[in-house]
Scaffold this motif. Structure first.
Motif, PDB file in Angstrom:
ATOM      1  N   MET A  80       0.838  -1.195   0.000  1.00 51.48           N
ATOM      2  CA  MET A  80       0.000   0.000   0.000  1.00 51.48           C
ATOM      3  C   MET A  80       0.873   1.246   0.000  1.00 51.48           C
ATOM      4  N   ILE A  81       0.498   2.231  -0.790  1.00 57.17           N
ATOM      5  CA  ILE A  81       1.285   3.446  -0.896  1.00 57.17           C
ATOM      6  C   ILE A  81       1.042   4.338   0.300  1.00 57.17           C
ATOM      7  N   ASP A  82       2.106   4.825   0.890  1.00 54.82           N
ATOM      8  CA  ASP A  82       2.007   5.739   2.013  1.00 54.82           C
ATOM      9  C   ASP A  82       1.759   7.142   1.495  1.00 54.82           C
ATOM     10  N   ASP A  83       0.572   7.714   1.813  1.00 58.42           N
ATOM     11  CA  ASP A  83       0.225   9.043   1.338  1.00 58.42           C
ATOM     12  C   ASP A  83       1.128  10.119   1.914  1.00 58.42           C
ATOM     13  N   ARG A  84       1.873   9.787   2.960  1.00 52.94           N
ATOM     14  CA  ARG A  84       2.709  10.796   3.592  1.00 52.94           C
ATOM     15  C   ARG A  84       4.082  10.889   2.953  1.00 52.94           C
ATOM     16  N   THR A  85       4.306  10.083   1.897  1.00 52.79           N
ATOM     17  CA  THR A  85       5.604  10.119   1.229  1.00 52.79           C
ATOM     18  C   THR A  85       5.934  11.534   0.788  1.00 52.79           C
ATOM     19  N   THR A  86       7.164  11.963   1.050  1.00 50.97           N
ATOM     20  CA  THR A  86       7.596  13.297   0.670  1.00 50.97           C
ATOM     21  C   THR A  86       8.145  13.272  -0.734  1.00 50.97           C
ATOM     22  N   GLU A  87       7.592  14.130  -1.605  1.00 57.84           N
ATOM     23  CA  GLU A  87       8.077  14.209  -2.965  1.00 57.84           C
ATOM     24  C   GLU A  87       9.214  15.206  -3.017  1.00 57.84           C
ATOM     25  N   THR A  88      10.352  14.805  -3.557  1.00 59.57           N
ATOM     26  CA  THR A  88      11.508  15.689  -3.598  1.00 59.57           C
ATOM     27  C   THR A  88      11.870  16.118  -5.012  1.00 59.57           C
ATOM     28  N   THR A  89      11.230  15.494  -6.011  1.00 59.33           N
ATOM     29  CA  THR A  89      11.535  15.862  -7.383  1.00 59.33           C
ATOM     30  C   THR A  89      11.058  17.275  -7.658  1.00 59.33           C
ATOM     31  N   GLU A  90      11.917  18.105  -8.257  1.00 61.46           N
ATOM     32  CA  GLU A  90      11.541  19.472  -8.560  1.00 61.46           C
ATOM     33  C   GLU A  90      10.605  19.500  -9.749  1.00 61.46           C
ATOM     34  N   THR A  91       9.599  20.361  -9.678  1.00 63.28           N
ATOM     35  CA  THR A  91       8.717  20.604 -10.809  1.00 63.28           C
ATOM     36  C   THR A  91       8.815  22.066 -11.163  1.00 63.28           C
ATOM     37  N   SER A  92       8.100  22.458 -12.218  1.00 65.05           N
ATOM     38  CA  SER A  92       8.147  23.852 -12.630  1.00 65.05           C
ATOM     39  C   SER A  92       7.480  24.755 -11.610  1.00 65.05           C
ATOM     40  N   THR A  93       6.591  24.221 -10.773  1.00 64.48           N
ATOM     41  CA  THR A  93       5.931  25.032  -9.776  1.00 64.48           C
ATOM     42  C   THR A  93       6.889  25.337  -8.652  1.00 64.48           C
ATOM     43  N   GLY A  94       7.071  26.624  -8.375  1.00 60.56           N
ATOM     44  CA  GLY A  94       7.906  27.008  -7.247  1.00 60.56           C
ATOM     45  C   GLY A  94       9.386  27.049  -7.542  1.00 60.56           C
ATOM     46  N   LYS A  95       9.790  26.860  -8.788  1.00 58.73           N
ATOM     47  CA  LYS A  95      11.211  26.903  -9.117  1.00 58.73           C
ATOM     48  C   LYS A  95      11.586  28.238  -9.720  1.00 58.73           C
ATOM     49  N   VAL A  96      12.801  28.645  -9.460  1.00 54.99           N
ATOM     50  CA  VAL A  96      13.354  29.805 -10.136  1.00 54.99           C
ATOM     51  C   VAL A  96      14.525  29.331 -10.961  1.00 54.99           C
ATOM     52  N   ALA A  97      14.951  30.158 -11.902  1.00 56.62           N
ATOM     53  CA  ALA A  97      16.047  29.756 -12.776  1.00 56.62           C
ATOM     54  C   ALA A  97      17.276  29.417 -11.962  1.00 56.62           C
ATOM     55  N   GLY A  98      17.730  28.186 -12.103  1.00 59.16           N
ATOM     56  CA  GLY A  98      18.977  27.779 -11.484  1.00 59.16           C
ATOM     57  C   GLY A  98      18.838  27.210 -10.097  1.00 59.16           C
ATOM     58  N   GLY A  99      17.616  27.107  -9.544  1.00 57.64           N
ATOM     59  CA  GLY A  99      17.534  26.558  -8.199  1.00 57.64           C
ATOM     60  C   GLY A  99      16.123  26.511  -7.675  1.00 57.64           C
ATOM     61  N   GLN A 100      15.981  26.075  -6.437  1.00 54.89           N
ATOM     62  CA  GLN A 100      14.683  25.921  -5.809  1.00 54.89           C
ATOM     63  C   GLN A 100      14.297  27.193  -5.082  1.00 54.89           C
ATOM     64  N   ALA A 101      13.128  27.718  -5.361  1.00 57.02           N
ATOM     65  CA  ALA A 101      12.664  28.928  -4.703  1.00 57.02           C
ATOM     66  C   ALA A 101      12.277  28.619  -3.266  1.00 57.02           C
ATOM     67  N   ALA A 102      12.529  29.584  -2.388  1.00 62.20           N
ATOM     68  CA  ALA A 102      12.124  29.422  -0.994  1.00 62.20           C
ATOM     69  C   ALA A 102      10.605  29.490  -0.909  1.00 62.20           C
ATOM     70  N   LYS A 103       9.993  28.536  -0.220  1.00 60.65           N
ATOM     71  CA  LYS A 103       8.544  28.499  -0.114  1.00 60.65           C
ATOM     72  C   LYS A 103       8.089  29.305   1.096  1.00 60.65           C
ATOM     73  N   PRO A 104       7.121  30.202   0.915  1.00 60.16           N
ATOM     74  CA  PRO A 104       6.608  30.970   2.056  1.00 60.16           C
ATOM     75  C   PRO A 104       5.852  30.070   3.015  1.00 60.16           C
ATOM     76  N   ALA A 105       5.652  30.570   4.206  1.00 60.23           N
ATOM     77  CA  ALA A 105       4.988  29.770   5.243  1.00 60.23           C
ATOM     78  C   ALA A 105       3.573  29.369   4.828  1.00 60.23           C
ATOM     79  N   GLU A 106       2.922  30.210   4.027  1.00 58.42           N
ATOM     80  CA  GLU A 106       1.535  29.942   3.625  1.00 58.42           C
ATOM     81  C   GLU A 106       1.443  29.096   2.361  1.00 58.42           C
ATOM     82  N   PHE A 107       2.586  28.584   1.863  1.00 60.83           N
ATOM     83  CA  PHE A 107       2.603  27.800   0.636  1.00 60.83           C
ATOM     84  C   PHE A 107       1.666  26.604   0.752  1.00 60.83           C
ATOM     85  N   VAL A 108       0.771  26.447  -0.241  1.00 62.43           N
ATOM     86  CA  VAL A 108      -0.204  25.358  -0.230  1.00 62.43           C
ATOM     87  C   VAL A 108       0.315  24.244  -1.141  1.00 62.43           C
ATOM     88  N   GLU A 109       0.851  23.207  -0.561  1.00 65.04           N
ATOM     89  CA  GLU A 109       1.466  22.129  -1.308  1.00 65.04           C
ATOM     90  C   GLU A 109       0.461  21.418  -2.212  1.00 65.04           C
TER      91      GLU A 109
END
Length: 284
Positions: free
Chosen positions: A1-30
């Motif tokens: 059974m798949i654990d729904d709590r698995t943390t996804e670490t693969t970067e997507t276009s959402t939330g990325k800036v050129a050349g790296g991972q953008a800092a997510k604000p506290a209110e970021f809705v995953e």
């Protein structure tokens, strides 16, 4: 059974800036970010996909992808035929909302039609989004089967004349971040894939004030682009004209179209002064 709590670490276009991972604000809705990433995963090469294909493409667990898909289906943005998911027409309301609220048709299209009426072929306006260029306006008399420059299309900035002009408009620090970890996938046998060579090309674009590309994005596309600048001098968008490789070459475009293209970019920049909201939208 798949654990729904698995943390996804693969970067997507959402939330990325050129050349790296953008800092997510506290209110970021995953959950919202996951849903948008799934919508963005559908394209010409992947018009329909299974759950596992979608999960693999966006880098989420199947359970997380399934929850987002169920929500998107309930909202009418995604449909399902047998075990394959696809976008539904309602998705077009998202892009049309931007198109009309930003007054693209009123501000940009008349200038593109003028360019096409003078030179034929095609003309587009694009903006930079992370490492891609997004086409926000387009006019064309072309009917060839090739990479489409339709409104909303996005392609690697490094492979387009528009994108190279936009990259040339970045500060040195921003350009450093763009090149940080950059891996260029060849789209044709002529695609420039060496980051060092590309950096040199971008520096040349800065000096020239324009960019030309030949068969970089797709075979048969030769293009010339110039910047569209805000009052403060920032490059907020780029304007191009393109034709078929073999019928026109880069030198021909520079000799015969560059002056008029620059004049059109200047007229667009002047028009934008009457639409500060549009400047904010495309220049943010």
């Amino acid at each position: 059974m798949i654990d729904d709590r698995t943390t996804e670490t693969t970067e997507t276009s959402t939330g990325k800036v050129a050349g790296g991972q953008a800092a997510k604000p506290a209110e970021f809705v995953e959950a919202l970010a996951k849903g948008l990433a799934i919508l963005e995963s559908f394209d010409a090469a992947n018009p329909e996909m299974t759950l596992s294909e979608i999960a693999r493409k966006v880098g989420y667990s199947p359970a997380a992808a399934r929850r987002s898909l169920i929500t998107l289906m309930a909202l009418g943005y995604v449909g399902q035929t047998n075990k394959r998911f696809h976008l539904r027409p309602k998705i077009m309301t998202l892009s049309s909302g931007f198109y009309y609220s930003a007054q693209i048709d009123e501000v940009l299209q008349p200038h593109l039609r003028e360019v096409v009426s003078k030179f034929g072929d095609a003309s587009s306006v694009g903006t930079l989004d992370q490492r891609d260029v997004i086409y926000i306006a387009h006019n064309s008399v072309q009917r060839a089967r090739r990479a489409a420059a339709v409104v909303g299309a996005r392609y690697p900035a490094c492979a387009t004349s528009l994108g190279r002009v936009l990259l040339a408009g970045l500060s040195d620090a921003e350009l450093d971040r763009y090149f940080d970890g950059l891996v260029i996938e060849p789209l044709t046998s002529k695609t420039m894939v060496d980051p060092v060579q590309l950096r040199e090309e971008i520096e040349q674009v800065r000096k020239n004030g324009y960019s030309t590309t030949v068969d970089q994005l797709d075979y048969g596309i030769t293009a010339l682009a110039v910047p569209i600048r805000a009052l403060d001098g920032r490059t907020i968008a780029a304007l191009n004209t393109s034709g078929y490789s073999g019928m026109v070459d880069a030198d021909f475009l520079v000799a015969n179209r560059l002056p008029e293209l620059r004049a059109t970019a200047s007229r667009i920049a002047n028009a934008l002064t009457r639409y500060p909201m549009l400047v904010s939208i495309i220049g943010s």
